[in-house]
Structure formats: structure tokens, C-alpha cells
Motif scaffolding. Structure first.
Motif, PDB file in Angstrom:
ATOM      1  N   ARG A  44     -12.246  -3.658   1.087  1.00 19.89           N
ATOM      2  CA  ARG A  44     -11.537  -2.524   0.294  1.00 19.89           C
ATOM      3  C   ARG A  44     -10.174  -3.077   0.258  1.00 19.89           C
ATOM      4  N   PHE A  45      -9.213  -2.270  -0.606  1.00 20.76           N
ATOM      5  CA  PHE A  45      -7.885  -2.684  -0.551  1.00 20.76           C
ATOM      6  C   PHE A  45      -7.125  -1.631   0.166  1.00 20.76           C
ATOM      7  N   TYR A  46      -6.393  -2.239   0.676  1.00 20.74           N
ATOM      8  CA  TYR A  46      -5.516  -1.628   1.617  1.00 20.74           C
ATOM      9  C   TYR A  46      -3.885  -1.219   0.911  1.00 20.74           C
ATOM     10  N   LEU A  47      -3.833  -0.176   0.414  1.00 21.76           N
ATOM     11  CA  LEU A  47      -2.662   0.394  -0.333  1.00 21.76           C
ATOM     12  C   LEU A  47      -2.339   1.338   0.415  1.00 21.76           C
ATOM     13  N   PRO A  48      -1.156   1.268   1.152  1.00 23.79           N
ATOM     14  CA  PRO A  48      -0.932   2.681   2.031  1.00 23.79           C
ATOM     15  C   PRO A  48      -0.577   3.785   1.407  1.00 23.79           C
ATOM     16  N   VAL A  49      -0.238   3.691   0.232  1.00 23.82           N
ATOM     17  CA  VAL A  49       0.220   5.091  -0.583  1.00 23.82           C
ATOM     18  C   VAL A  49      -1.163   5.782  -0.853  1.00 23.82           C
ATOM     19  N   TRP A  50      -2.362   5.374  -0.672  1.00 24.37           N
ATOM     20  CA  TRP A  50      -3.691   5.935  -0.871  1.00 24.37           C
ATOM     21  C   TRP A  50      -4.042   6.505   0.583  1.00 24.37           C
TER      22      TRP A  50
END
Lengths: 271, 108
Positions: A147-153
């Protein structure tokens, strides 16, 4: 951070042979375990013990033999644990100043936990993690489930895990382990719905941070806000009269050697 | 001392899964083949496109096991398992469309 005798646990291994009895008790600084269905014993996922040559060799042999151990800890009474088949064992030596022989360190990881590495088991229905920090949860799930690691999520993902009852705490010494229940497709479905409803957005300007989120355990055992205020613990006596500086101004070597996670956390982009 | 031990360093690859980071400037412009190799290795993951095409892409190598069963004339069944690596691409678009593209998926 508490003193070692307050935060460490003990691992005991007993084996009765025909003419002798092996009885070994070792200090254990980390453990992750999960109660079995019968609630009498537990499946161990991570074990980290220190001892001398013979003790560590005996524990390594016992792990290969799928033997049972007894674990005790600060918040754990006597618990029978087994690490199961296919465990991975890592051993090393630690030179302690003032000791003639080095200490031996053993880390054992269960097969299920070892499959949480990237691409290990893409169809896994659950993931065991050694920390319950929300940013770390999202990062590890992104790695293990592609999966994608977007810290804002991170906050949104933590709330979804709570709301969907997809996260359960595990027994831990020196860490706060959790098990996250869900498959790759399930998490992807959450992301799709959240993007449709506007709960989360893909930022247009921020590139994906390549995860250097954390590569070591947090120095504290439990949830504890220790980062900035506890730096005085490492202040040498000669600095006693000087004004206290912020974390980033301390020499990197001092911060790294005493609080390894502190420096990495301080440089994390969105912490 | 313990968190810095070699045993924890090796176990940390499993427990914390630090991602491979590739930075730098290539000496010559990358060709299509280079880009293909980098993307399938997961070194160009990130946010791409703009407007309605804004999406996040992530490549990953996964291990798959092929299983073969053969039964001979004596009705003895032989099971063979062969492990190999393959690539998978996961896409999430800004409008909520998601897709997992791998060798088994016929269409997005």
C-alpha cells in the motif's frame, strides 16, 4: 524509562533429562505473545533475551526443538509460551565494558511475524506489529500489504481500524504490539471509499516519503511522551550549568547512542 | 546497547521493514528500459498525474507459489511446488478508483 529490572522480563526454560535437569532463566527485554484459544498458553511472536554462551545456545536449541518456555514480566504473571515451527533466530555479541566475556543476544521471530516483510505473504488476513503508533501502523501495513504510505492518512487509518474493530492488542514486554486484521483488498477498499467521500485526499505537491519512519524500537516500554523533556537524562555533569538546548541541537552521536528513536523521530517529516 | 545489537539490526528488517531508498542523478538520461526496471523494482513509487489522473502508484515484487499435481498410472499423486517472484502494481486514483494489476488480473 524505568530501570532495567523494572522493565525487563524473565524467560525460563526447564527440561528434565534422564540424569540431569536443565533449568535456565534469562533476562528478556522484548516479547510479543498472543493468547491461544484455550487461554492457558500463548503463541510467542518475538523473543529477545540476553545471557552467556551456554544459555543462549540452549535457548536457540530449544526454539529449534519447538520447546515451551515460561515468561514473566512487569505486567505478566507466569505465562507458558511457544514460538512454533519455522522461527527465525538472530544472534549477536555485545561487548560490555568491564566484563571479560561479551554478552550474547538472541532475537527469535515466529514464522507468522517474519512473513510481514514486504511481499512475504500478500494474501495474509492479519498482520502482527510491534508498535501501536498510528503513523507506524499505516507505514507497516503499507509495506506488508503493498500500500501507499502517505503520513497525512495516518490518523484516518487509525480511526478506521478502531471503528471497524480491526485492531487488537497483544501481550508485550518492552513494546506495545498489536494485531491488525484485514486483507490487502479490504484496506484498498477503505481507501477507495474514503477518497470518494472526501475523508482523505491525495496531496498534489507532496511526494511519497520513502519510509525511514523508524528502524528501531522506541526506548520506552509503554505509551509515554518522553521525547523532549527527558533529554536531561543524557546531559553529562559538565553541562549542568549550561542552558538546556532543544533536541536537534544536541550532538547526533549522543542522541543516537542513548535514544536511537529520538533522532529518527525528530527528523521524520510529519511527526 | 541492546537496541544497537547486530541481532536487532537483522531482525529490524522484518519488524520495521525499512524501505529501499534510491537517490542520485543518472549520468545519462534514462531510457524506457531503465524506467521499466526501476518501476518494477519499486524505486519509482509515488504520486503521478494531475487533475482527474492524479493517482498513487506502487510496484512491489511478490513471491508466488505454483503448485502442480500429477497422478501416474499407479494412482500415485505427486505434488510439486515451485516458488518464483512476480510484480504487482497497486493504483489508487483521486476519485476513489482502485486497482491491483498483476499477472492474474486481466483488466484494471
Amino acid at each position: 524509562m524505568n530501570n532495567a529490572h523494572l522493565r525487563m522480563g524473565c524467560l525460563r526454560f526447564t527440561k528434565v533429562l534422564r540424569d540431569t535437569t536443565i533449568d535456565i532463566t534469562l533476562r528478556m527485554d522484548r516479547m510479543i505473545a498472543e493468547h491461544d484459544a484455550d487461554n492457558r498458553s500463548a503463541k510467542c511472536h518475538l523473543l529477545s533475551v540476553i545471557g552467556n554462551d551456554q544459555e543462549i545456545a540452549a535457548i536457540a536449541a530449544a526454539i529449534a526443538d519447538e520447546a515451551r518456555f515460561y515468561a514473566t514480566g512487569p505486567e505478566i504473571n507466569r505465562l507458558m509460551i511457544t514460538i512454533g515451527e519455522g522461527a527465525e533466530v538472530f544472534r549477536s555479541s555485545i561487548n560490555v565494558p568491564g566484563r571479560r566475556r561479551p554478552l550474547r543476544h538472541l532475537v527469535a521471530i515466529s514464522e507468522e511475524l517474519s512473513k510481514t516483510r514486504a511481499g512475504g505473504n500478500p494474501s495474509a488476513r492479519r498482520t502482527i506489529l510491534c508498535d501501536d503508533d498510528r503513523a507506524f501502523l499505516l507505514y507497516r501495513i503499507t509495506v506488508s500489504a503493498c500500500r501507499f504510505y502517505l503520513p497525512v492518512w495516518s490518523e484516518w487509518f487509525g480511526e478506521m481500524l478502531d471503528r471497524k474493530n480491526a485492531i487488537d492488542p497483544l501481550i508485550g514486554i518492552g513494546c506495545t504490539p498489536v494485531v491488525v486484521k484485514g486483507t490487502k483488498k479490504r484496506f484498498l477498499g477503505w481507501m477507495g471509499h474514503a477518497l470518494k467521500s472526501g475523508a482523505i485526499k491525495i496531496p498534489e505537491t507532496v511526494s511519497l516519503p520513502h519510509g525511514r519512519y523508524r528502524s528501531r524500537f522506541r526506548p520506552g516500554c509503554r505509551r509515554r511522551k518522553m521525547w523532549r523533556n527527558d533529554i536531561h537524562l543524557v546531559r553529562p555533569r559538565k553541562w549542568a550549568g549550561r542552558p538546556r538546548r532543544c533536541v536537534d541541537e544536541f550532538p547526533t552521536t549522543i542522541v543516537d547512542s542513548f535514544f536511537p528513536a529520538l533522532h529518527s523521530r525528530a527528523t521524520f517529516p510529519n511527526s | 546497547m541492546l537496541p544497537a545489537s547486530a541481532a536487532y539490526r537483522q531482525a529490524g528488517r522484518i519488524l520495521f521493514a525499512p524501505e529501499v531508498r534510491a537517490t542520485g542523478r543518472p549520468l545519462t538520461p534514462l531510457h524506457g528500459g531503465h524506467i521499466g526496471l526501476l518501476t518494477t523494482a519499486g524505486l519509482l513509487n509515488g504520486i503521478f498525474g494531475e487533475g482527474p489522473d492524479l493517482h498513487v502508484a506502487r510496484w512491489e515484487s511478490i513471491k508466488v507459489t505454483d503448485r502442480f499435481e500429477e497422478t501416474d498410472e499407479n494412482e500415485v499423486t505427486t505434488i510439486r511446488e515451485r516458488e518464483r517472484f512476480t510484480q504487482s502494481l497497486t493504483l489508487v486514483y483521486a476519485d476513489g478508483t482502485t486497482a491491483i494489476l498483476d499477472e492474474r488480473s486481466s483488466e484494471p
